[in-house]
Design an enzyme around this catalytic site. Structure first.
Site, mmCIF file in Angstrom:
data_model
loop_
_atom_site.group_PDB
_atom_site.id
_atom_site.type_symbol
_atom_site.label_atom_id
_atom_site.label_comp_id
_atom_site.label_asym_id
_atom_site.label_seq_id
_atom_site.Cartn_x
_atom_site.Cartn_y
_atom_site.Cartn_z
ATOM 1 N N GLY A 271 -11.580 10.869 17.822
ATOM 2 C CA GLY A 271 -11.502 12.674 18.536
ATOM 3 C C GLY A 271 -9.505 13.115 18.650
ATOM 4 N N GLY B 291 -8.641 11.424 23.851
ATOM 5 C CA GLY B 291 -9.153 9.997 24.446
ATOM 6 C C GLY B 291 -8.050 9.483 25.751
ATOM 7 C CD GLU C 134 -9.781 6.894 13.504
ATOM 8 O OE1 GLU C 134 -10.164 7.951 11.888
ATOM 9 O OE2 GLU C 134 -11.416 6.659 12.986
#
Length: 461
Positions: free
Chosen positions: A208, A213, A230
């Site tokens: 996202g 994150g 990621e």
């Protein structure tokens, strides 16, 4: 019971409506996953491989319905949705095939009187949080190796693509996976964080945004568990003066505009050597004009809407700001009649006269927009390519492979392509640096994120 709706970008209607999981359902799901993990881990790897292989077959059997659902949930043209199914099969099959080698014990050299080895053992329950832009490809990267390694998995998919979670779990259930080994939950943001904090979750695989994150890291702080993040990208390409120009342009333009530019590893900025700059720009214009913007359920459409109007408006604002700062737009939006304000339908655009003083060259766009900047040599190209908070992928185009490899060594990215871009080879580690994230999926290295080493030190008596 609180519910959520998935608004399709195709026509703005409600395509899916589902209830959020209640607190009781969440707790029961977590408990079941924890209980099921012991039995799942005890099964031979060959049995887990067989179930995963059968699940892939069950998934493919429904590819027509799956493709249609992807089109309506997130707007990808129908002509391209089967490509995601093919990618799912490629990645899952590769991870299934390499699992015996990737999970094999590390046998140490003989030492008189002792037997020593290291096993890779599962972590427990893995929580996978998947995004809407490549709803199956991003999820499969963690789910299949996690299951192969003996973990149980709970999947939370984007509210934009909730049917993807249901489809994936259904395929594994049909394949005969033991009850509660692979489950899904439809969760609010607050409940997603709560699940990450639950004592039974031993790893979080998140795809996202950068703020997302950061939320994951805050949620698991002090829990001493692994995370795979990621995150965003602002991936660069560089076309050298010795590149095969036609191939380079075709590759970069496809990498920039496929999926309406909504790809983490899509090309968002292009640097071109001054000797071939005019040729590259002219060929790029001609290629972009060939796209057909329209409803994604039209088989002739090659460029669908963005996922929502707010996303398209963000790209419009970023584009206009760059133009106000001196950039020049090369594509007349009137060439794409489907482009309409206050809708997610947005014409593709090329910008020149751009600099790194503009957001369009430094901030993630996630839309059908590419900035093209002229450079005088390799050193300038490298400096600009690395002038970013992100580091997911980068692409270099040259016919001099040795020189390309030298340049690739100096590029700050998790993956560097030579004469291609925007592709995940499942045999290679998928990894980002800087604000593109941490951790790794795919390849043998990816299994290391979803297991822990356990040492065995036996003395013979």
């Amino acid at each position: 019971m609180e519910r959520f709706q998935t608004i399709t970008p195709v026509d703005g209607s409600v395509y899916v409506e589902r209830p959020y999981a209640t607190a009781n359902v969440i707790n029961l799901t977590l408990e079941k996953a924890q209980t099921a993990q012991t039995h799942w881990q005890a099964l031979p790897l060959e049995a887990r491989q067989a179930i995963c292989t059968k699940a892939v077959e069950c998934f493919v059997a429904n590819q027509d319905a799956i493709g249609e659902e992807v089109t309506w949930m997130m707007g990808r043209p129908m002509a391209y949705t089967k490509g995601e199914v093919a990618g799912f099969v490629e990645r899952a099959t590769h991870m299934i095939n390499i699992a015996p080698e990737a999970l094999a014990p590390i046998m140490l050299p003989e030492k008189q009187g002792f037997r020593r080895y290291i096993k890779r053992v599962p972590l427990g329950t893995v929580f996978v949080v998947a995004p809407w832009n490549y709803p199956y490809l991003t999820a499969v990267n963690a789910i299949v190796p996690a299951l192969l390694a003996g973990n149980t998995v709970i999947l939370k998919h984007s509210a934009q693509t909730p049917l993807c979670a249901e489809r994936m779990v259904a395929a594994f259930v049909e394949a005969g996976i033991p009850e509660d080994v692979f489950q899904y939950l439809h969760l609010s943001h607050a409940d997603t964080e709560s699940v990450m904090q639950h004592h039974s979750i031993r790893h979080v695989a998140f795809t996202g945004s950068v703020p997302g994150g950061a939320m994951v890291e805050r949620a698991v702080a002090g829990r001493f568990i692994g995370t795979g993040l990621e995150l965003g990208g602002k991936d660069p390409a560089y076309i050298r003066q010795d590149a095969e120009i036609k191939n380079a342009v075709e590759t970069v333009i496809d990498g920039a505009f496929f999926n309406s530019g909504q790809s983490c590893c899509g090309m968002e900025r292009l640097y071109v050597h001054e000797d071939v700059y005019d040729d590259v720009v002219n060929q790029s214009i001609e290629l972009v004009k060939q796209y057909k913007l329209g409803r994604p359920d039209n088989p002739e459409t090659s460029l669908g809407p963005l996922v929502r109007t707010a996303s398209a408006d963000f790209v419009r604002a970023q584009t206009q700001e760059a133009i106000n700062q001196g950039a020049k737009a090369l594509i007349d939006p009137h060439h794409f009649p489907a482009d309409q304000p206050n809708t997610p339908y947005l014409a593709p655009q090329l910008l020149v006269n751009v600099t790194h003083a503009m957001r369009v060259m430094t901030e993630e766009t996630f839309g059908p927009l590419l900035g093209i900047q002229k450079v005088k040599d390799d050193d300038e190209a490298l400096r600009l390519m690395n002038d970013s908070e992100f580091g997911l992928t980068a692409a270099i185009f040259t016919q001099d492979e040795a020189r390309g490899e030298q340049l690739a060594e100096r590029v700050e990215a998790g993956t560097v392509f030579l004469n291609r871009c925007d592709y995940l080879d499942p045999a290679l580690a998928w990894v980002g640096i800087k604000n593109s994230g941490r951790g790794c999926t795919l390849s043998q290295v990816g299994f290391e994120q979803l297991t822990r080493p356990k040492s065995f030190h036996f003395k013979r008596v």
